[in-house]
Design a protein around this motif. Structure first.
Motif, PDB file in Angstrom:
ATOM      1  N   PRO A 174       0.815  -1.223   0.000  1.00  0.00           N
ATOM      2  CA  PRO A 174       0.000   0.000   0.000  1.00  0.00           C
ATOM      3  C   PRO A 174       0.847   1.271   0.000  1.00  0.00           C
ATOM      4  O   PRO A 174       1.950   1.307   0.553  1.00  0.00           O
ATOM      5  N   ASP A 175       0.320   2.288  -0.625  1.00  0.00           N
ATOM      6  CA  ASP A 175       0.948   3.618  -0.600  1.00  0.00           C
ATOM      7  C   ASP A 175       0.509   4.288   0.697  1.00  0.00           C
ATOM      8  O   ASP A 175      -0.421   5.085   0.743  1.00  0.00           O
ATOM      9  N   ALA A 176       1.183   3.907   1.769  1.00  0.00           N
ATOM     10  CA  ALA A 176       0.787   4.378   3.100  1.00  0.00           C
ATOM     11  C   ALA A 176       2.025   4.629   3.940  1.00  0.00           C
ATOM     12  O   ALA A 176       3.091   4.064   3.698  1.00  0.00           O
ATOM     13  N   ARG A 177       1.855   5.452   4.934  1.00  0.00           N
ATOM     14  CA  ARG A 177       2.956   5.789   5.826  1.00  0.00           C
ATOM     15  C   ARG A 177       3.272   4.637   6.784  1.00  0.00           C
ATOM     16  O   ARG A 177       2.363   3.993   7.298  1.00  0.00           O
ATOM     17  N   VAL A 178       4.548   4.383   7.001  1.00  0.00           N
ATOM     18  CA  VAL A 178       4.969   3.422   8.015  1.00  0.00           C
ATOM     19  C   VAL A 178       4.954   4.131   9.369  1.00  0.00           C
ATOM     20  O   VAL A 178       5.531   5.216   9.523  1.00  0.00           O
ATOM     21  N   ARG A 179       4.306   3.506  10.348  1.00  0.00           N
ATOM     22  CA  ARG A 179       4.188   4.094  11.681  1.00  0.00           C
ATOM     23  C   ARG A 179       4.858   3.182  12.716  1.00  0.00           C
ATOM     24  O   ARG A 179       4.195   2.365  13.358  1.00  0.00           O
ATOM     25  N   VAL A 181       6.429   1.865  16.173  1.00  0.00           N
ATOM     26  CA  VAL A 181       6.279   2.132  17.609  1.00  0.00           C
ATOM     27  C   VAL A 181       7.324   1.326  18.354  1.00  0.00           C
ATOM     28  O   VAL A 181       7.752   0.261  17.904  1.00  0.00           O
ATOM     29  N   HIS A 182       7.740   1.833  19.503  1.00  0.00           N
ATOM     30  CA  HIS A 182       8.786   1.167  20.268  1.00  0.00           C
ATOM     31  C   HIS A 182       8.512   1.309  21.752  1.00  0.00           C
ATOM     32  O   HIS A 182       7.708   2.157  22.181  1.00  0.00           O
ATOM     33  N   ARG A 183       9.196   0.492  22.565  1.00  0.00           N
ATOM     34  CA  ARG A 183       9.030   0.536  24.004  1.00  0.00           C
ATOM     35  C   ARG A 183       9.631   1.807  24.598  1.00  0.00           C
ATOM     36  O   ARG A 183      10.740   2.207  24.250  1.00  0.00           O
ATOM     37  N   ALA A 184       8.900   2.434  25.499  1.00  0.00           N
ATOM     38  CA  ALA A 184       9.421   3.552  26.274  1.00  0.00           C
ATOM     39  C   ALA A 184      10.130   3.012  27.513  1.00  0.00           C
ATOM     40  O   ALA A 184       9.825   1.917  27.990  1.00  0.00           O
ATOM     41  N   GLY A 185      11.083   3.764  28.027  1.00  0.00           N
ATOM     42  CA  GLY A 185      11.764   3.358  29.251  1.00  0.00           C
ATOM     43  C   GLY A 185      12.778   2.254  29.028  1.00  0.00           C
ATOM     44  O   GLY A 185      13.098   1.889  27.897  1.00  0.00           O
ATOM     45  N   ASP A 186      13.306   1.723  30.128  1.00  0.00           N
ATOM     46  CA  ASP A 186      14.301   0.649  30.067  1.00  0.00           C
ATOM     47  C   ASP A 186      13.613  -0.660  29.733  1.00  0.00           C
ATOM     48  O   ASP A 186      12.742  -1.116  30.478  1.00  0.00           O
ATOM     49  N   SER A 187      14.014  -1.289  28.649  1.00  0.00           N
ATOM     50  CA  SER A 187      13.353  -2.512  28.193  1.00  0.00           C
ATOM     51  C   SER A 187      14.367  -3.540  27.731  1.00  0.00           C
ATOM     52  O   SER A 187      15.191  -3.260  26.851  1.00  0.00           O
ATOM     53  N   GLY A 188      14.303  -4.730  28.312  1.00  0.00           N
ATOM     54  CA  GLY A 188      15.152  -5.820  27.848  1.00  0.00           C
ATOM     55  C   GLY A 188      14.804  -6.246  26.440  1.00  0.00           C
ATOM     56  O   GLY A 188      15.670  -6.682  25.671  1.00  0.00           O
ATOM     57  N   THR A 189      13.522  -6.132  26.076  1.00  0.00           N
ATOM     58  CA  THR A 189      13.116  -6.465  24.714  1.00  0.00           C
ATOM     59  C   THR A 189      13.767  -5.523  23.719  1.00  0.00           C
ATOM     60  O   THR A 189      14.222  -5.934  22.643  1.00  0.00           O
ATOM     61  N   THR A 190      13.824  -4.237  24.064  1.00  0.00           N
ATOM     62  CA  THR A 190      14.519  -3.267  23.218  1.00  0.00           C
ATOM     63  C   THR A 190      15.983  -3.649  23.052  1.00  0.00           C
ATOM     64  O   THR A 190      16.538  -3.601  21.943  1.00  0.00           O
ATOM     65  N   ALA A 214      13.849   5.670  15.635  1.00  0.00           N
ATOM     66  CA  ALA A 214      12.703   6.507  15.301  1.00  0.00           C
ATOM     67  C   ALA A 214      11.419   5.854  15.811  1.00  0.00           C
ATOM     68  O   ALA A 214      11.410   4.709  16.242  1.00  0.00           O
ATOM     69  N   GLY A 215      10.342   6.614  15.744  1.00  0.00           N
ATOM     70  CA  GLY A 215       9.039   6.061  16.077  1.00  0.00           C
ATOM     71  C   GLY A 215       8.434   6.653  17.323  1.00  0.00           C
ATOM     72  O   GLY A 215       8.990   7.544  17.975  1.00  0.00           O
ATOM     73  N   ARG A 216       7.286   6.114  17.660  1.00  0.00           N
ATOM     74  CA  ARG A 216       6.494   6.611  18.787  1.00  0.00           C
ATOM     75  C   ARG A 216       6.750   5.753  20.025  1.00  0.00           C
ATOM     76  O   ARG A 216       6.603   4.532  19.967  1.00  0.00           O
ATOM     77  N   GLY A 223       0.768  -1.901  25.796  1.00  0.00           N
ATOM     78  CA  GLY A 223       0.580  -0.663  25.042  1.00  0.00           C
ATOM     79  C   GLY A 223       0.959  -0.812  23.582  1.00  0.00           C
ATOM     80  O   GLY A 223       0.260  -0.308  22.691  1.00  0.00           O
ATOM     81  N   ILE A 224       2.071  -1.512  23.325  1.00  0.00           N
ATOM     82  CA  ILE A 224       2.478  -1.770  21.931  1.00  0.00           C
ATOM     83  C   ILE A 224       1.376  -2.516  21.193  1.00  0.00           C
ATOM     84  O   ILE A 224       1.007  -2.170  20.060  1.00  0.00           O
ATOM     85  N   VAL A 225       0.833  -3.546  21.825  1.00  0.00           N
ATOM     86  CA  VAL A 225      -0.215  -4.351  21.199  1.00  0.00           C
ATOM     87  C   VAL A 225      -1.428  -3.483  20.868  1.00  0.00           C
ATOM     88  O   VAL A 225      -1.993  -3.572  19.763  1.00  0.00           O
ATOM     89  N   GLN A 226      -1.855  -2.644  21.791  1.00  0.00           N
ATOM     90  CA  GLN A 226      -3.041  -1.826  21.563  1.00  0.00           C
ATOM     91  C   GLN A 226      -2.841  -0.854  20.405  1.00  0.00           C
ATOM     92  O   GLN A 226      -3.744  -0.664  19.580  1.00  0.00           O
ATOM     93  N   VAL A 227      -1.663  -0.239  20.335  1.00  0.00           N
ATOM     94  CA  VAL A 227      -1.414   0.714  19.252  1.00  0.00           C
ATOM     95  C   VAL A 227      -1.417  -0.002  17.908  1.00  0.00           C
ATOM     96  O   VAL A 227      -2.043   0.462  16.945  1.00  0.00           O
ATOM     97  N   VAL A 228      -0.711  -1.123  17.812  1.00  0.00           N
ATOM     98  CA  VAL A 228      -0.662  -1.849  16.542  1.00  0.00           C
ATOM     99  C   VAL A 228      -2.050  -2.353  16.161  1.00  0.00           C
ATOM    100  O   VAL A 228      -2.436  -2.341  14.985  1.00  0.00           O
ATOM    101  N   GLN A 229      -2.811  -2.767  17.144  1.00  0.00           N
ATOM    102  CA  GLN A 229      -4.145  -3.303  16.887  1.00  0.00           C
ATOM    103  C   GLN A 229      -5.057  -2.269  16.223  1.00  0.00           C
ATOM    104  O   GLN A 229      -5.852  -2.606  15.337  1.00  0.00           O
ATOM    105  N   TYR A 230      -4.936  -1.012  16.630  1.00  0.00           N
ATOM    106  CA  TYR A 230      -5.912  -0.005  16.211  1.00  0.00           C
ATOM    107  C   TYR A 230      -5.346   1.075  15.295  1.00  0.00           C
ATOM    108  O   TYR A 230      -6.080   1.970  14.872  1.00  0.00           O
ATOM    109  N   SER A 231      -4.047   1.005  14.960  1.00  0.00           N
ATOM    110  CA  SER A 231      -3.446   2.034  14.114  1.00  0.00           C
ATOM    111  C   SER A 231      -2.959   1.408  12.812  1.00  0.00           C
ATOM    112  O   SER A 231      -1.925   0.734  12.779  1.00  0.00           O
TER     113      SER A 231
END
Length: 357
Positions: A174-179, A181-190, A214-216, A223-231
């Protein structure tokens, strides 16, 4: 606390039960009246851990089953991130910590002082990291490490960019913007995600628990799941259990063999073939290669450690971790989006806990 550790466990319990109320010592809570466990059984002792959100699904399952087996005990766990968990443990606020990375030397020294000896890392669960995305018109997205680096550094901004189209030949992007998202704060997953990109995708910075791309920023895996689910157009890295529970679409990731691999507990386990224990003084500390060439191996995986005190750890901590490292505790991890430890690593953990492997 040193005097407490020299008191025999049965004598300590009896002494506390004779006193009404709740006594809290180093993250260990001793209930002496009015607290009921499963089936109305009185809870005589409780411990608290905190840390890694990656292991929350496994920890919730472990805690529930452990209390079913031992209704007089309770284990609480706050999934507040690896960095916060380590800080809680060092401060003596918890009995154990969950961390997706090995503690840096400065934190190891502080944890050793807190323990009055050696603080140990006990690997307990393998947690695959999913790249969850929201593109209704693309049900089978494929991404290479270099493309992921482009997305998460902000260099690739459109879903129909040439790099993404090259990973997905014949697919109408799709011709759409990539959005991103990433973890805020100290994250082992990051830390683990950026370590993977550094090893395989030319990520420009050293691996870190603090996001530098980059990213939000979004708080927590939920929180990551909710944003991806609805954005629509969004993409984020999150533990597989969270993504699968939310039924998010998950990208196939190219490994060093050139294959785009679908994430599953089985493909994550393959990535751990060849993993080895590299430090037994503070561990077992485990090292594995993100550049695995095993064709069916999903390459973005991490090991979550339970951090506890060596030798004279609290008896309930010892009992609980012996359960999680036992056959029963490891047997149902795949049901929650995790992979059990390889046998040789598990044997090293059980040896540390004084169990037979």
């Amino acid at each position: 606390m040193a005097n407490l550790k020299r008191v025999a466990w049965p004598g300590l319990l009896v002494a506390l039960v004779l006193t009404a109320g709740v006594v809290t010592l180093c993250g260990i809570r001793y209930f002496t009246s009015g607290n009921k466990g499963t089936g109305g059984t009185r809870i005589v002792k409780s411990i608290t851990g905190s840390g890694s959100t990656a292991q929350k699904g496994a920890m919730d399952a472990w805690r529930a089953e452990f209390q079913r087996i031992h209704p007089e005990f309770r284990v609480d766990y706050r999934a507040n991130g690896s960095g916060a968990g380590i800080r809680d443990f060092i401060a003596g606020a918890t009995a154990f910590a969950g961390s997706d990375i090995r503690m840096p030397p400065r934190d190891q020294e502080r944890a050793d002082r807190r323990c009055g000896g050696r603080a140990l890392h006990l690997p307990m669960v393998i947690g695959p990291v999913a790249l969850a995305y929201n593109l209704p018109s693309v049900p089978d997205l494929r991404l290479s490490p270099a493309t992921l680096t482009g997305i998460f550094t902000g260099r690739i901004t459109r879903w129909d960019a040439k790099e993404i189209r090259a990973d997905n030949p014949g697919v109408r992007m799709p011709d759409a913007r990539v959005r991103p998202v990433h973890r805020a704060g100290d994250s082992g997953t990051t830390h683990n995600f950026t370590a993977f990109l550094r090893a395989t995708g030319r990520w420009p910075d050293e691996p870190s628990m603090v996001w530098r791309g980059a990213g939000r920023p979004i708080g927590g895996s939920d929180g990551i799941v909710q944003v991806v689910q609805y954005s629509e157009g969004s993409i984020g890295y999150v533990e597989y259990g969270y993504a699968s529970n939310a039924r998010l679409r998950i990208a196939k990731i190219r490994n060093a063999s050139g294959r785009f691999v679908e994430l599953s507990p089985e493909s994550a386990t393959l990535a751990m073939e060849g993993a080895k224990v590299v430090n037994t003084e503070n561990g077992p500390i485990v090292e594995f290669d993100y550049r695995t060439r095993i064709p069916g191996a999903y390459p973005i995986v991490m090991i979550t450690y339970e951090v506890t005190c060596q030798g004279d750890a609290d008896p309930l901590v010892q009992t609980f971790l012996s359960y999680t490292a036992g056959d029963a505790g490891q047997s149902y991890l795949a049901l929650y989006g995790y992979a059990p430890l390889p046998h040789d690593i598990l044997a090293a953990v059980r040896t540390r806990l004084g169990l037979s492997s």
